[in-house]
Design an enzyme around this catalytic site. Structure first.
Site, PDB file in Angstrom:
ATOM      1  N   GLY A 149      51.015  41.361  39.991  1.00 44.04           N
ATOM      2  CA  GLY A 149      50.080  42.317  39.425  1.00 44.04           C
ATOM      3  C   GLY A 149      48.826  42.439  40.269  1.00 44.04           C
ATOM      4  N   CYS A 150      48.045  43.485  40.016  1.00 44.86           N
ATOM      5  CA  CYS A 150      46.864  43.753  40.839  1.00 44.86           C
ATOM      6  C   CYS A 150      45.792  42.678  40.664  1.00 44.86           C
ATOM      7  CB  CYS A 150      46.309  45.139  40.534  1.00 44.86           C
ATOM      8  SG  CYS A 150      45.944  45.458  38.790  1.00 44.86           S
ATOM      9  N   TYR A 151      45.465  42.347  39.405  1.00 47.48           N
ATOM     10  CA  TYR A 151      44.466  41.297  39.183  1.00 47.48           C
ATOM     11  C   TYR A 151      44.963  39.955  39.735  1.00 47.48           C
ATOM     12  CZ  TYR A 151      41.453  44.115  36.111  1.00 47.48           C
ATOM     13  OH  TYR A 151      40.591  45.050  35.606  1.00 47.48           O
TER      14      TYR A 151
END
Length: 345
Positions: A149-151
């Site tokens: 995921g991005c985070y």
């Protein structure tokens, strides 16, 4: 090569299409909906669904796993949570190459997935056949790649050198992460409505964000002493970009020099991760790229290190890293088809 995208109309899927369309190893991109788009003669084309894609008159074909595997050499799932967990089984059974941008195969425990995502999980035997692949650290171990995921990407890249080298107290990790509205996807919510997002900052997902378990799981692989992190997310009034501000207490004897030695050891030869000594990066430096820029600043008064990690959430945090993983899977040069210069400076 011919490749498939399932879910091209989302933000990540659209960016993925633009990257693959310019990728020198890709001859053709075939598009598939995860619903029966061709039913009752309702044929849909990419240039009709996404404004600005002039001339990309590519048909969105009905989802058919067997046909996808006949017509392509790999498939990208750019779908929302809860889709690939129900549809990817035939590809896993056939050991067919899959790069999954969703969170459905990031957690190996079905119960943990259902706890965090509140959706039915993929079968446990399928989850065990997926590789969680943070592309700047790993080569794929299986043909099913769970794209981080991005985070998680920004946070893990910012923490990795310090956690691996045991330079920080693992019980003091605090992550204050902020992202633009594209990270929430196209589906309109109350907080992404223009009137709410514009000229505003909004905290969301406190202690419940879906990326927390994948972050902690990877940190524990690097250092079993990590049990949990304090993690918060804030919606920024902008479209693209993600900044993770990471804080931790250092262990005795650790200073700026030792911190930078650890970061340079991990990223000194990295193509996409750039480390700043004592200064911090801006979002504009990475928007439009597959880069992660990291600033490392140690405060000797408080014995606290601050790490600022910035990425483009749709590139390094989604489509760009997916292409990076694709390049690894097919033994291509890692940088193939990936931009390294920012869209705005």
């Amino acid at each position: 090569m011919d490749v498939a995208i399932v879910g091209v109309t989302g933000y990540s899927g659209t960016v993925l299409y633009t990257l693959l369309a310019a990728h020198p190893a890709i001859d053709q991109i075939n598009l598939y909906g995860h619903k029966d788009e061709g039913k009752d003669g309702d044929v849909r084309y990419l240039d009709e669904l996404i404004s600005g894609f002039h001339g990309e008159h590519v048909k969105i074909q009905p989802f058919d796993p067997q046909q996808i595997m006949v017509d392509n050499e790999a498939v990208f799932f750019a779908t929302s949570a809860g889709v690939s967990s129900q549809l990817a089984g035939p590809f896993i059974d056939a050991d067919f190459p899959v790069i999954d941008l969703s969170g459905d195969y990031r957690l190996p425990d079905p119960a943990e997935y259902e706890r965090w995502y509140h959706k039915p999980a993929a079968p446990a035997e399928y989850l065990q056949k997926a590789t969680y692949s943070l592309a700047d650290f790993y080569q794929p171990e299986t043909n099913y790649i769970a794209n981080p995921g991005c985070y998680a990407t920004a946070t893990l890249l910012g923490l990795a050198p310090m956690v691996q080298a045991d330079l920080i107290d693992p019980d003091t990790i605090v992550v204050d992460a902020k992202s633009g509205t594209s990270g929430a996807g196209k589906k309109l919510t109350a907080i992404t409505h223009f009137t709410e997002a514009s000229d505003n900052l909004q905290l969301y997902g406190l202690n419940t964000h879906k990326h927390i378990p994948e972050i902690v799981a990877q940190l524990k692989k690097w250092n079993p002493a990590v049990n949990a992190i304090q993690f918060s997310t804030t919606l920024l009034p902008l479209t693209t970009g993600l900044m993770a501000s990471i804080y931790a207490k250092v262990k005795p004897g650790v200073d700026q020099t030792k911190l930078m030695a650890a970061f340079n050891q991990d990223y000194g030869q990295a193509n996409f991760v750039h480390v700043l000594d004592g200064t911090t990066p801006d979002l504009k430096e990475v928007v439009g790229t597959n880069n992660c820029d990291i600033g490392v600043v140690y405060n000797p008064v408080t014995q606290t290190v601050m790490v600022i990690s910035v990425i483009d959430n749709l590139m390094k945090g989604a489509a760009g890293q997916a292409v990076q993983n694709f390049n690894h899977l097919f033994n291509l040069t890692e940088t193939t088809g990936l931009p390294t210069l920012p869209a705005f400076v």
